[in-house]
Design an enzyme around this catalytic site. Structure first.
Site, PDB file in Angstrom:
ATOM      1  N   GLY A 104      13.370 -19.464  32.849  1.00 43.78           N
ATOM      2  CA  GLY A 104      14.613 -19.117  33.477  1.00 43.78           C
ATOM      3  C   GLY A 104      14.715 -19.402  34.428  1.00 43.78           C
ATOM      4  CB  CYS A 105      19.080 -18.526  35.306  1.00 39.79           C
ATOM      5  SG  CYS A 105      18.508 -16.566  35.970  1.00 39.79           S
ATOM      6  CE1 TYR A 106      18.124 -14.125  40.680  1.00 37.15           C
ATOM      7  CE2 TYR A 106      17.411 -12.778  39.108  1.00 37.15           C
ATOM      8  CZ  TYR A 106      17.933 -12.718  39.570  1.00 37.15           C
ATOM      9  OH  TYR A 106      19.630 -12.088  40.072  1.00 37.15           O
TER      10      TYR A 106
END
Length: 346
Positions: free
Chosen positions: A148-150
């Site tokens: 995921g991005c985070y």
């Protein structure tokens, strides 16, 4: 030339895959699917791709997708898991940008995504696609769970500290903010310009779906359990993630310049991690449109808390760019192929 298929190409990660793959020297997108847009040309939906993509959206067909060398899933969760087992059985490699295979515990996945995982046996075969940690596993992988991005921004900032046992793994705090494109290409009141403009807010404070993914991977780096307080925020901008991480030093006698050297050494061979000079401040605009993660270290007032700043483009290093980075590694191509573009300024 690799034959590439994309499932779910109408969202922001889908169009970002198309943008980046359109200039890739060793990959050709031969199939892109969308049930809602079947028969529509790609450049009609995304005029930015006029002259670059001569394709039409089609209904997903596993047998046709299985003729590709690699299939990207740019879909919401609970889509890939229904098609991946058949693709793997056909010998097609898969890179999933959704969360379907990121969490290795099927029960934990179900707890956070409120559905039953339909192929828990496949979870054990998925390789977590963070190249800066798992490059060798990625090279031989059949199924990649793209981070995921985070989680990408946070892990790159904390992994060196946990690997070297420099900080207390039970007292990690992350305050991070994302541009609204991280919420996907959908019509929601909370994502309207008039709702977002000149505002800043936290969300998912009681528990965000990326938390178990981050804790799972940080625990592997720490070789033991970690305790993470993670608070995401929404920025009134299109792209970008900025994460501020706080970690308590185990040995306060270790100077900051030694930790700086450790980060520089850890990422010396990582083409998409820029450890900036001491005193620098990474900004989301300095990574916009690029696959780069920029990191800076601080030790405020020379006390016992380290502060790590990390900035990425959530659609590139946080999603589609990292997915292509994984593809390059899987097929023995140069890791940077198709990803050399610099950040957009202004």
């Amino acid at each position: 030339m690799l034959k590439v298929g994309i499932v779910g190409g109408t969202g922001y990660t889908g169009v970002e895959l198309l943008r980046l793959l359109s200039t890739h020297a060793e990959a050709e997108v031969v199939m892109i699917t969308s049930r809602a847009e079947e028969g529509v040309s790609v450049d009609e939906l995304f005029p930015s791709l006029r002259g670059a993509m001569d394709l039409r959206f089609s209904t997903p067909d596993v047998k046709l997708l299985a003729t590709c060398d690699v299939v990207f899933f740019a879909t919401p969760h609970n889509v890939a898991m229904n098609m991946v087992p058949e693709l793997l059985a056909a010998g097609t490699r898969v890179i999933d940008l959704s969360a379907d295979f990121r969490i290795t515990d099927a029960d934990l996945w179900s707890k956070w995504y409120h559905e039953t995982h339909v192929c828990p046996d496949v979870l054990a075969t998925a390789v977590y696609g963070l190249p800066e940690r798992n490059a060798e596993k990625i090279r031989s992988a059949k199924l990649i769970a793209c981070p995921g991005c985070y989680p990408t921004a946070v892990q790159l900032g904390l992994i060196p500290l946990l690997e070297e046992k420099l900080v207390d793994p039970s007292r990690l705090i992350v305050s991070a903010a994302s541009g609204v494109s991280g919420a996907g290409r959908q019509a929601k009141i909370d994502n309207l310009f008039t709702e977002l403009s000149e505002s800043f807010k936290a969300y998912g404070v009681g528990g965000h779906r990326h938390l178990p993914e981050i804790e799972q991977e940080l625990a592997l780096a720490a070789k033991g359990p970690v305790g993470l307080t993670f608070t995401p925020h929404l920025l009134p901008q299109v792209r970008g993630i900025h994460a501020t991480m706080y970690a308590e030093m185990i040995d306060p006698a270790v100077p900051l310049d030694e930790i700086q050297f450790l980060f520089e050494k850890r990422y010396a061979d990582a083409p998409f991690v820029d450890v900036m000079h001491l005193g620098s401040t990474p900004q989301t605009r300095t990574v916009r449109g690029s696959n780069m993660c920029r990191i800076a270290l601080y030790r405020p007032q020379n006390r016992d808390t380290l502060v790590v700043l990390s900035a990425i483009d959530n659609l590139v290093k946080g999603a589609s760019g990292q997915a292509i980075q994984n593809m390059n590694l899987m097929f023995g191509l140069p890791e940077t192929m198709g990803l050399q573009g610099l950040a957009l300024m202004p």
